[in-house]
Structure formats: structure tokens, C-alpha cells
Design a protein around this motif. Structure first.
Motif, PDB file in Angstrom:
ATOM      1  N   SER A 183      52.994  66.690  85.331  1.00 43.26           N
ATOM      2  CA  SER A 183      51.793  66.339  86.088  1.00 43.26           C
ATOM      3  C   SER A 183      51.881  64.955  86.719  1.00 43.26           C
ATOM      4  CB  SER A 183      50.557  66.411  85.175  1.00 43.26           C
ATOM      5  OG  SER A 183      50.314  67.738  84.760  1.00 43.26           O
ATOM      6  N   PHE A 184      52.602  64.052  86.071  1.00 42.21           N
ATOM      7  CA  PHE A 184      52.716  62.690  86.601  1.00 42.21           C
ATOM      8  C   PHE A 184      53.593  62.625  87.849  1.00 42.21           C
ATOM      9  CE2 PHE A 184      51.352  61.972  82.234  1.00 42.21           C
ATOM     10  CZ  PHE A 184      50.373  61.002  82.406  1.00 42.21           C
ATOM     11  N   THR A 185      54.282  63.724  88.152  1.00 46.15           N
ATOM     12  CA  THR A 185      55.109  63.774  89.370  1.00 46.15           C
ATOM     13  C   THR A 185      54.377  64.463  90.516  1.00 46.15           C
ATOM     14  OG1 THR A 185      56.149  65.937  88.931  1.00 46.15           O
ATOM     15  CG2 THR A 185      57.127  64.009  87.863  1.00 46.15           C
ATOM     16  N   LEU A 186      53.179  64.978  90.243  1.00 45.13           N
ATOM     17  CA  LEU A 186      52.417  65.700  91.266  1.00 45.13           C
ATOM     18  C   LEU A 186      51.874  64.739  92.320  1.00 45.13           C
ATOM     19  CD1 LEU A 186      50.435  68.111  88.905  1.00 45.13           C
ATOM     20  CD2 LEU A 186      52.243  68.769  90.512  1.00 45.13           C
ATOM     21  N   PRO A 187      51.549  65.268  93.503  1.00 48.85           N
ATOM     22  CA  PRO A 187      50.980  64.415  94.561  1.00 48.85           C
ATOM     23  C   PRO A 187      49.732  63.686  94.070  1.00 48.85           C
ATOM     24  CG  PRO A 187      51.533  66.575  95.437  1.00 48.85           C
ATOM     25  CD  PRO A 187      51.710  66.671  93.958  1.00 48.85           C
ATOM     26  N   LYS A 188      49.549  62.472  94.524  1.00 45.46           N
ATOM     27  CA  LYS A 188      48.424  61.656  94.079  1.00 45.46           C
ATOM     28  C   LYS A 188      47.095  62.249  94.544  1.00 45.46           C
ATOM     29  CE  LYS A 188      51.053  57.341  93.943  1.00 45.46           C
ATOM     30  NZ  LYS A 188      51.169  57.407  92.469  1.00 45.46           N
ATOM     31  N   THR A 189      46.160  62.324  93.603  1.00 52.02           N
ATOM     32  CA  THR A 189      44.815  62.831  93.901  1.00 52.02           C
ATOM     33  C   THR A 189      43.817  61.813  93.366  1.00 52.02           C
ATOM     34  OG1 THR A 189      45.651  65.097  93.598  1.00 52.02           O
ATOM     35  CG2 THR A 189      43.260  64.806  93.670  1.00 52.02           C
ATOM     36  N   PRO A 190      43.439  60.836  94.181  1.00 50.46           N
ATOM     37  CA  PRO A 190      42.561  59.750  93.723  1.00 50.46           C
ATOM     38  C   PRO A 190      41.147  60.223  93.447  1.00 50.46           C
ATOM     39  CG  PRO A 190      42.939  59.587  96.085  1.00 50.46           C
ATOM     40  CD  PRO A 190      43.852  60.671  95.588  1.00 50.46           C
ATOM     41  N   PRO A 191      40.352  59.412  92.729  1.00 53.16           N
ATOM     42  CA  PRO A 191      38.956  59.778  92.434  1.00 53.16           C
ATOM     43  C   PRO A 191      38.185  60.101  93.701  1.00 53.16           C
ATOM     44  CG  PRO A 191      39.608  57.851  91.171  1.00 53.16           C
ATOM     45  CD  PRO A 191      40.726  58.120  92.145  1.00 53.16           C
ATOM     46  N   LYS A 192      37.231  61.029  93.580  1.00 52.81           N
ATOM     47  CA  LYS A 192      36.474  61.482  94.744  1.00 52.81           C
ATOM     48  C   LYS A 192      35.321  60.551  95.092  1.00 52.81           C
ATOM     49  CE  LYS A 192      37.395  66.385  93.803  1.00 52.81           C
ATOM     50  NZ  LYS A 192      36.779  67.690  93.474  1.00 52.81           N
ATOM     51  N   VAL A 193      34.786  59.856  94.083  1.00 52.13           N
ATOM     52  CA  VAL A 193      33.625  58.997  94.329  1.00 52.13           C
ATOM     53  C   VAL A 193      33.893  57.597  93.807  1.00 52.13           C
ATOM     54  CG1 VAL A 193      31.982  60.909  94.216  1.00 52.13           C
ATOM     55  CG2 VAL A 193      32.530  59.644  92.143  1.00 52.13           C
ATOM     56  N   ASP A 194      33.154  56.645  94.332  1.00 49.93           N
ATOM     57  CA  ASP A 194      33.254  55.253  93.894  1.00 49.93           C
ATOM     58  C   ASP A 194      32.755  55.151  92.457  1.00 49.93           C
ATOM     59  OD1 ASP A 194      32.673  52.473  93.413  1.00 49.93           O
ATOM     60  OD2 ASP A 194      32.952  52.180  95.577  1.00 49.93           O
ATOM     61  N   LYS A 195      33.510  54.443  91.622  1.00 46.87           N
ATOM     62  CA  LYS A 195      33.125  54.339  90.214  1.00 46.87           C
ATOM     63  C   LYS A 195      31.793  53.614  90.021  1.00 46.87           C
ATOM     64  CE  LYS A 195      35.887  50.160  89.356  1.00 46.87           C
ATOM     65  NZ  LYS A 195      36.995  49.590  88.542  1.00 46.87           N
ATOM     66  N   ASP A 196      31.364  52.841  91.037  1.00 51.26           N
ATOM     67  CA  ASP A 196      30.091  52.127  90.945  1.00 51.26           C
ATOM     68  C   ASP A 196      28.917  52.947  91.469  1.00 51.26           C
ATOM     69  OD1 ASP A 196      31.295  49.825  89.877  1.00 51.26           O
ATOM     70  OD2 ASP A 196      31.894  49.162  91.886  1.00 51.26           O
ATOM     71  N   GLN A 197      29.241  54.131  92.027  1.00 54.65           N
ATOM     72  CA  GLN A 197      28.178  54.990  92.550  1.00 54.65           C
ATOM     73  C   GLN A 197      27.312  55.513  91.412  1.00 54.65           C
ATOM     74  OE1 GLN A 197      29.520  57.933  95.394  1.00 54.65           O
ATOM     75  NE2 GLN A 197      27.883  59.339  94.796  1.00 54.65           N
ATOM     76  N   LYS A 198      26.005  55.610  91.659  1.00 55.89           N
ATOM     77  CA  LYS A 198      25.069  56.050  90.634  1.00 55.89           C
ATOM     78  C   LYS A 198      25.384  57.466  90.184  1.00 55.89           C
ATOM     79  CE  LYS A 198      20.129  56.465  89.623  1.00 55.89           C
ATOM     80  NZ  LYS A 198      18.753  56.339  90.173  1.00 55.89           N
ATOM     81  N   ILE A 199      25.391  57.667  88.871  1.00 54.99           N
ATOM     82  CA  ILE A 199      25.697  58.986  88.302  1.00 54.99           C
ATOM     83  C   ILE A 199      24.470  59.891  88.378  1.00 54.99           C
ATOM     84  CG2 ILE A 199      26.342  60.228  86.212  1.00 54.99           C
ATOM     85  CD1 ILE A 199      27.837  57.740  85.307  1.00 54.99           C
ATOM     86  N   ASN A 200      24.667  61.083  88.918  1.00 50.53           N
ATOM     87  CA  ASN A 200      23.604  62.080  88.991  1.00 50.53           C
ATOM     88  C   ASN A 200      23.967  63.230  88.056  1.00 50.53           C
ATOM     89  OD1 ASN A 200      21.797  64.134  89.622  1.00 50.53           O
ATOM     90  ND2 ASN A 200      21.726  63.593  91.795  1.00 50.53           N
ATOM     91  N   ILE A 201      23.370  63.219  86.866  1.00 48.07           N
ATOM     92  CA  ILE A 201      23.687  64.242  85.867  1.00 48.07           C
ATOM     93  C   ILE A 201      23.370  65.633  86.394  1.00 48.07           C
ATOM     94  CG2 ILE A 201      23.188  65.087  83.553  1.00 48.07           C
ATOM     95  CD1 ILE A 201      24.755  62.506  83.585  1.00 48.07           C
ATOM     96  N   GLY A 202      22.326  65.727  87.218  1.00 50.10           N
ATOM     97  CA  GLY A 202      21.953  67.028  87.781  1.00 50.10           C
ATOM     98  C   GLY A 202      23.072  67.643  88.590  1.00 50.10           C
ATOM     99  N   ASP A 203      23.782  66.819  89.383  1.00 42.08           N
ATOM    100  CA  ASP A 203      24.914  67.324  90.159  1.00 42.08           C
ATOM    101  C   ASP A 203      26.038  67.787  89.254  1.00 42.08           C
ATOM    102  OD1 ASP A 203      23.745  66.951  92.600  1.00 42.08           O
ATOM    103  OD2 ASP A 203      24.578  64.947  92.904  1.00 42.08           O
ATOM    104  N   ILE A 204      26.255  67.076  88.149  1.00 40.08           N
ATOM    105  CA  ILE A 204      27.366  67.370  87.254  1.00 40.08           C
ATOM    106  C   ILE A 204      27.190  68.718  86.565  1.00 40.08           C
ATOM    107  CG2 ILE A 204      28.514  66.649  85.119  1.00 40.08           C
ATOM    108  CD1 ILE A 204      27.991  63.755  85.963  1.00 40.08           C
ATOM    109  N   ILE A 205      25.988  68.995  86.066  1.00 39.99           N
ATOM    110  CA  ILE A 205      25.794  70.234  85.292  1.00 39.99           C
ATOM    111  C   ILE A 205      25.074  71.326  86.079  1.00 39.99           C
ATOM    112  CG2 ILE A 205      25.789  68.965  83.125  1.00 39.99           C
ATOM    113  CD1 ILE A 205      22.767  69.236  83.026  1.00 39.99           C
ATOM    114  N   GLY A 206      24.751  71.052  87.345  1.00 42.71           N
ATOM    115  CA  GLY A 206      24.178  72.102  88.176  1.00 42.71           C
ATOM    116  C   GLY A 206      22.666  72.244  88.108  1.00 42.71           C
TER     117      GLY A 206
END
Length: 409
Positions: A183-206
Motif C-alpha cells: 500500500s505504501f507504493t500506491l499512488p498518493k491519495t491526500p486527505p479530501k478536506v482541510d484538517k481544520d475544517q469543522k467536523i459535521n458528524i451528520g455527514d459522516i454517519i448519514g
């Protein structure tokens, strides 16, 4: 897509599902025969998949999508998984086995989303390209079953009697370690959102998709999805044990017929949609569950072996015509804003709540139909999910109004 990257992604998918198929199918044979578990204990082991499905969105939404590259966390999870799988192989009783299988499924279920993320990040047109990568996952599951039955014969009568199914966990541990490093040789897939962005639990669990339940048609589909997972759990939890107990040779290999059928009916799904529409396609999927369990109830491993094989082959219709169709329907109803939330809600409802109830019920019914040590009244066991699936079929047929799938803008 670059051919080298396509090969990497295909190998990743192959190993991902080789790992799952390498132990999950035969665990139902291993536990009662090697660790002397009851049906309830076997249900506890299989229900770890549901707990993993419930917890997975939090791992992806709170950690993978915010702080680390997907390929790196994929590698770390599979390396940890290799250690846990090794511990499962060496557990001497169920009390020591259970914590390891629970921990394993909590870290494995998130990897199903991670391999998709890594793949989609490299594709210009996932609708056209993804299927050619994902199909190697199904091939990996099939190969795992064939290796267990036809190369090592771990699921033969002699192999089961000598505790050789323990080796399926060791094989999986090796494959997991390989995928972890790879897996460490796979193409880089960076985080989708800024780590400082507000967490929306509703989006996470639907939770944000709850408003879709205001639509009566979607509500009936949602409830049917939960209910149909109860008979589904019987198949996942006890089909391998059933085939081994009635004397079907090479049960792990025979179970791969279901995955082969899954590929075939996946290709036929667009035709059924066009020819019969969404409601009839789902009804055919539900009917297949009923037919499958009736075949299991009245078949045997002698002159009626063909009934058991047909029952396994129906997996393609059972899974594709209901669950894949349901994912497409959910996607169309949600619209762009709630696509991820809606899929998260359905996943929690089916692989989470529905399967959790199903595994528990299947364990109770199996324990209630013990004839003697290592022997069950399988006719009575399979009749229950057959009747249950037919009841869900009837309710869905009455209350769900046919509609054409149209994507919201």
C-alpha cells in the motif's frame, strides 16, 4: 489511465478481497468444529462485521479524510490486521478468539472505502474505469476459495477434523502483511478536506439524509433493506457450516460459485433495469432469497446436490438485484448534496443494524435446532429465512410504488 497504475490498483483490489474471502466464508465451519462454539457464539463472531460497518465511517470521516493519505492509512490498517489475524489463528478458545476478530473487523471494514478512494483518485472517468479494477476484487475472493479447497484441502473432512482451517487465518495474515507493505507504493491519495475544517458528524454517519425518509417510497425501501438483511445473515453465517455438515466436498470452492454469478448478473443488471424497471428488479432479488433457502432446506449433498449448487449460484441475483440496485436508487433519490450521506445511512442500516439483528437471530435459531453434537436440523433452520424473505417480498410489493429512476440535479 496509466497501465502501471491500473496494475497497482487491480493488485490492491485482488489482495483486499482475497483477504476477506480467505477466512470469512470458512469461519462458520472453523468455529464450531475447532473451538466448539455454539450458534450464538458464531453469531457474535460474524456480527463483528456489523460493528465494523458502524464504526468505519468515523475512522474514514474523522481520521483518513482529514489527516493522512488514504494509501498510508490503508497500509497501516492491513499491517495491524496481519498481527490480529495471526492471533486469531492461535486462539485456543472462543473467549480469546473474539477480541481479535472484533478488533480485526473494526480496522478491516474502513479499508473497503479506502481502496475505493485510492482508485477513484487516479481515474478520469470512474464510471467507465472502475469496474475493470474492481472485478479483480471478486477474482481475489474466488481464488481464495479455490486455494483453500483445491490446493490445500483445508476444508475437506480430514482437514476439518485435524483443525487445518486454522491455516486460513495464517494465509490471510500473510496476504494482509503483503498488502500492508504494498500500500505504501500506491499512488498518493491526500486527505479530501482541510484538517481544520469543522467536523459535521451528520455527514459522516448519514444523518443529514434522514429527510429522504419523508418520501414514503424511500421509507418502504429503507425498511425493506433492513429486513432483507436478516435472511442475508443466515447465508453469510451458516452456509459454509451447512455445506460442510451435510458432506458437500470442498465447500469453500463451491461457495465461489456465488461470486462468479455476482460478476455475471452485475453485467445483466442494466438490461433488467431497462426491461423491467426498478421495482420488479428488486422483487426478483427478494424472490431469489426465498428460492435459495427453500433449495437449501430440501436439498442434500447426494442426489440433490444440484439444488445446493443452484442455491449458491443465486447469490448474484440476491446481491446484485437488491443491494446494487438499491445503491443506485439511493443515489438517484439523494441528489448531489446528500449522495455521501445517503449511502452512509443505507450502509449503517443494512450492514450495521440489519445484519446485526440477522446474525443474532440466525444464531438463536441454529442453537434451537441442534440434533446432536455437530449436527443440526437444517431444514428447520433454512425455512425461517425463506418465510421471512417471502414476507418482505410481499410487503415491498404492496407498499412500494413503482417509479422511474431519475437523477436529481
Amino acid at each position: 489511465m496509466n497501465k502501471t497504475i491500473q496494475f497497482q490498483l487491480s493488485l490492491m483490489m485482488f489482495l483486499e478481497f482475497f483477504i476477506w474471502g480467505g477466512w470469512f466464508v470458512t469461519m462458520g465451519i472453523y468455529l464450531p468444529n475447532t473451538l466448539n462454539t455454539s450458534g450464538g457464539e458464531t453469531a457474535m463472531a460474524y456480527s463483528t462485521q456489523s460493528w465494523g460497518a458502524i464504526i468505519a465511517p468515523f475512522i474514514i470521516g474523522l481520521i483518513a479524510d482529514r489527516f493522512f493519505n488514504a494509501e498510508r492509512i490503508l497500509g497501516i490498517l492491513h499491517i495491524i490486521g496481519a498481527v490480529l489475524m495471526y492471533q486469531m489463528a492461535n486462539a485456543e478458545d472462543f473467549s480469546s478468539f473474539y477480541p481479535y476478530v472484533l478488533g480485526y473487523m473494526i480496522i478491516y471494514m474502513p479499508t473497503l472505502a479506502l481502496v475505493n478512494s485510492v482508485s477513484f483518485n487516479q481515474m478520469k472517468d470512474p464510471a467507465k474505469e472502475f469496474s475493470f479494477v474492481r472485478v479483480f476484487g471478486t477474482i481475489g475472493w474466488i481464488v481464495a476459495g479455490l486455494v483453500i479447497s483445491y490446493i490445500f484441502h483445508w476444508d475437506s473432512e480430514e482437514g476439518i477434523a485435524n483443525g487445518m482451517l486454522k491455516n486460513t487465518f495464517l494465509m490471510t495474515a500473510i496476504a494482509s502483511a503483503i498488502l500492508g507493505v504494498f500500500s505504501f507504493t500506491l499512488p498518493k491519495t491526500p486527505p479530501k478536506v482541510d484538517k481544520d475544517q469543522k467536523i459535521n458528524i451528520g455527514d459522516i454517519i448519514g444523518i443529514d439524509a434522514i429527510k429522504l425518509l419523508k418520501n414514503k417510497n424511500f421509507l418502504f425501501f429503507f425498511l425493506s433493506s433492513i429486513l432483507i438483511c436478516i435472511p442475508l445473515a443466515f447465508y453469510y453465517q451458516h452456509a459454509g457450516q451447512f455445506l460442510g455438515e451435510v458432506g458437500m466436498p470442498d465447500p469453500a470452492a463451491k461457495m465461489t460459485i456465488g461470486q462468479i454469478s455476482e460478476v455475471l448478473f452485475m453485467l445483466l443488471l442494466p438490461f433488467f433495469f431497462k426491461k423491467f424497471g426498478f421495482k420488479k428488479t428488486l422483487l426478483v432479488g427478494m424472490l431469489a432469497w426465498t428460492v435459495r433457502y427453500v433449495l437449501f432446506a430440501y436439498g442434500n449433498a447426494g442426489e440433490l446436490t444440484f439444488t445446493l449448487l443452484i442455491g449458491i449460484a443465486l447469490h448474484g441475483i440476491c446481491y446484485d438485484f437488491f443491494f446494487v440496485s438499491g445503491q443506485i436508487y439511493t443515489d438517484s433519490k439523494a441528489g448531489e448534496k446528500f449522495k455521501s450521506a445517503a449511502q452512509g445511512l443505507i450502509t449503517l442500516a443494512t450492514y450495521g443494524l440489519g445484519m446485526l439483528i440477522g446474525f443474532y437471530v440466525a444464531g438463536k435459531i441454529t442453537d434451537a435446532n441442534v440434533i446432536s453434537e455437530g449436527q443440526h436440523n437444517w431444514k428447520n433452520i433454512w425455512i425461517f429465512p425463506a418465510i421471512f424473505a417471502s414476507a418482505v417480498l410481499l410487503l415491498f410489493g404492496i407498499f412500494f410504488k413503482n417509479e422511474k429512476i431519475e437523477y436529481k440535479k
